[in-house]
Design a protein around this motif. Sequence first.
Motif, PDB file in Angstrom:
ATOM      1  N   PRO A  69     -24.121 -15.117 -55.367  1.00 42.50           N
ATOM      2  CA  PRO A  69     -23.719 -15.710 -54.083  1.00 42.50           C
ATOM      3  C   PRO A  69     -23.556 -17.230 -54.160  1.00 42.50           C
ATOM      4  N   SER A  70     -24.433 -17.912 -54.880  1.00 41.45           N
ATOM      5  CA  SER A  70     -24.321 -19.373 -54.954  1.00 41.45           C
ATOM      6  C   SER A  70     -23.090 -19.802 -55.752  1.00 41.45           C
ATOM      7  N   ARG A  71     -22.770 -19.058 -56.794  1.00 42.25           N
ATOM      8  CA  ARG A  71     -21.566 -19.388 -57.572  1.00 42.25           C
ATOM      9  C   ARG A  71     -20.316 -19.170 -56.729  1.00 42.25           C
ATOM     10  N   LEU A  72     -20.296 -18.089 -55.938  1.00 41.92           N
ATOM     11  CA  LEU A  72     -19.135 -17.849 -55.080  1.00 41.92           C
ATOM     12  C   LEU A  72     -19.019 -18.945 -54.024  1.00 41.92           C
ATOM     13  N   THR A  73     -20.137 -19.349 -53.426  1.00 41.33           N
ATOM     14  CA  THR A  73     -20.105 -20.419 -52.433  1.00 41.33           C
ATOM     15  C   THR A  73     -19.500 -21.679 -53.029  1.00 41.33           C
ATOM     16  N   TYR A  74     -19.913 -22.035 -54.231  1.00 44.29           N
ATOM     17  CA  TYR A  74     -19.363 -23.210 -54.915  1.00 44.29           C
ATOM     18  C   TYR A  74     -17.864 -23.035 -55.161  1.00 44.29           C
ATOM     19  N   GLN A  75     -17.467 -21.852 -55.652  1.00 42.83           N
ATOM     20  CA  GLN A  75     -16.060 -21.565 -55.960  1.00 42.83           C
ATOM     21  C   GLN A  75     -15.196 -21.669 -54.704  1.00 42.83           C
ATOM     22  N   ILE A  76     -15.637 -21.020 -53.632  1.00 42.41           N
ATOM     23  CA  ILE A  76     -14.856 -21.023 -52.390  1.00 42.41           C
ATOM     24  C   ILE A  76     -14.814 -22.422 -51.790  1.00 42.41           C
ATOM     25  N   THR A  86      -9.738 -20.468 -46.783  1.00 45.06           N
ATOM     26  CA  THR A  86     -10.615 -20.932 -45.714  1.00 45.06           C
ATOM     27  C   THR A  86     -11.757 -19.930 -45.610  1.00 45.06           C
ATOM     28  N   ARG A  87     -12.756 -20.313 -44.841  1.00 41.23           N
ATOM     29  CA  ARG A  87     -13.855 -19.398 -44.522  1.00 41.23           C
ATOM     30  C   ARG A  87     -13.803 -19.130 -43.035  1.00 41.23           C
ATOM     31  N   ALA A  88     -14.062 -17.884 -42.682  1.00 37.34           N
ATOM     32  CA  ALA A  88     -14.045 -17.505 -41.264  1.00 37.34           C
ATOM     33  C   ALA A  88     -15.156 -16.497 -41.018  1.00 37.34           C
ATOM     34  N   PRO A  89     -15.698 -16.499 -39.805  1.00 33.24           N
ATOM     35  CA  PRO A  89     -16.689 -15.473 -39.475  1.00 33.24           C
ATOM     36  C   PRO A  89     -16.047 -14.095 -39.540  1.00 33.24           C
ATOM     37  N   CYS A  90     -16.825 -13.104 -39.928  1.00 31.95           N
ATOM     38  CA  CYS A  90     -16.324 -11.726 -39.939  1.00 31.95           C
ATOM     39  C   CYS A  90     -16.079 -11.300 -38.496  1.00 31.95           C
ATOM     40  N   ALA A  99     -13.804 -14.900 -46.905  1.00 30.07           N
ATOM     41  CA  ALA A  99     -12.875 -15.839 -47.529  1.00 30.07           C
ATOM     42  C   ALA A  99     -11.487 -15.358 -47.135  1.00 30.07           C
ATOM     43  N   VAL A 100     -10.637 -16.296 -46.729  1.00 33.00           N
ATOM     44  CA  VAL A 100      -9.310 -15.967 -46.234  1.00 33.00           C
ATOM     45  C   VAL A 100      -8.289 -16.771 -47.027  1.00 33.00           C
ATOM     46  N   LEU A 101      -7.275 -16.101 -47.526  1.00 34.61           N
ATOM     47  CA  LEU A 101      -6.203 -16.745 -48.262  1.00 34.61           C
ATOM     48  C   LEU A 101      -5.336 -17.546 -47.296  1.00 34.61           C
ATOM     49  N   THR A 102      -5.023 -18.781 -47.648  1.00 42.15           N
ATOM     50  CA  THR A 102      -4.131 -19.600 -46.836  1.00 42.15           C
ATOM     51  C   THR A 102      -2.693 -19.427 -47.333  1.00 42.15           C
ATOM     52  N   ALA A 103      -1.756 -19.909 -46.541  1.00 41.60           N
ATOM     53  CA  ALA A 103      -0.350 -19.888 -46.965  1.00 41.60           C
ATOM     54  C   ALA A 103      -0.178 -20.701 -48.243  1.00 41.60           C
ATOM     55  N   ALA A 104      -0.874 -21.824 -48.324  1.00 35.48           N
ATOM     56  CA  ALA A 104      -0.799 -22.654 -49.541  1.00 35.48           C
ATOM     57  C   ALA A 104      -1.384 -21.910 -50.738  1.00 35.48           C
ATOM     58  N   GLY A 105      -2.458 -21.157 -50.520  1.00 33.10           N
ATOM     59  CA  GLY A 105      -3.052 -20.375 -51.601  1.00 33.10           C
ATOM     60  C   GLY A 105      -2.120 -19.294 -52.089  1.00 33.10           C
ATOM     61  N   LEU A 106      -1.440 -18.623 -51.158  1.00 32.31           N
ATOM     62  CA  LEU A 106      -0.488 -17.582 -51.533  1.00 32.31           C
ATOM     63  C   LEU A 106       0.691 -18.179 -52.298  1.00 32.31           C
ATOM     64  N   LEU A 107       1.193 -19.308 -51.848  1.00 31.59           N
ATOM     65  CA  LEU A 107       2.290 -19.980 -52.556  1.00 31.59           C
ATOM     66  C   LEU A 107       1.851 -20.406 -53.955  1.00 31.59           C
ATOM     67  N   THR A 108       0.651 -20.940 -54.071  1.00 31.40           N
ATOM     68  CA  THR A 108       0.119 -21.346 -55.376  1.00 31.40           C
ATOM     69  C   THR A 108       0.028 -20.150 -56.312  1.00 31.40           C
ATOM     70  N   LEU A 109      -0.452 -19.015 -55.792  1.00 33.82           N
ATOM     71  CA  LEU A 109      -0.540 -17.799 -56.599  1.00 33.82           C
ATOM     72  C   LEU A 109       0.845 -17.345 -57.045  1.00 33.82           C
ATOM     73  N   ARG A 110       1.789 -17.327 -56.130  1.00 32.77           N
ATOM     74  CA  ARG A 110       3.154 -16.891 -56.466  1.00 32.77           C
ATOM     75  C   ARG A 110       3.796 -17.786 -57.523  1.00 32.77           C
TER      76      ARG A 110
END
Length: 163
Positions: A69-76, A86-90, A99-110
Motif C-alpha cells: 500500500p505505501s509503494r502504491l501511494t508513492y507511485q500514485i 487523480t485520486r477520488a473517493p469510491c 485511482a482514476v486515469l486522466t485524459a492526459a494519462g490516456l494520451l500519454t499511454l497511447r
Amino acid sequence: MTKGLDSDRHTAWRAYIEASQRLFTRLEDDLRVASGLSFADYHVLVLLSEAPGQRLRMGELAGRLVFSPSRLTYQISSMQRRGLVTRAPCPDDGRGNEAVLTAAGLLTLREAAPHHLHSVRTHLMDDLDDAEVACLTRIFTRLGQRLTGANDTAATATAPGDS
C-alpha cells in the motif's frame, strides 16, 4: 538443511535471473527514453485504461501491481503530480479511494504504447517461435496462479484486525 538445485536447474535459474533482469532494464530504459515513463507508470496506466470507468480501488490496483500500500501511494502521488492520474473517493464506499486515469494519462499511454510494444517485440517476442511463446505462457500462467494463491493464503492467515 535445504536441498540444493541439480546442475540443470541451477543453470536454468541463473539464466532466468540474469536474462530477466537485463530484459526488464532494457525495456524500462527504452520506455523512459521514448516516453519519460517508468515501467511502473506504464503498468498503472495500462491497468487503469482497461478498467471499467478507467478507475480502480487502490487496494485492487496494489494487488494487481504486486505493490505494498505505501509503494502504491508513492507511485500514485508521483503520477498525480504529473497529471496522469487523480485520486477520488469510491462512489460506493466513502472510506476507500480509487485511482482514476486522466485524459492526459490516456494520451500519454497511447503515445508510449507503440514504442513499448516495439521494444517488447525487439528484445523478446521476435526471438521466440510459437512453441516457445506457448511454453512461456504455460509456465508463467501456472507460476502466477500458484504465487497468487500463496499470497491469498498468507493474507487470510493474518489475525483479525491486522488487515
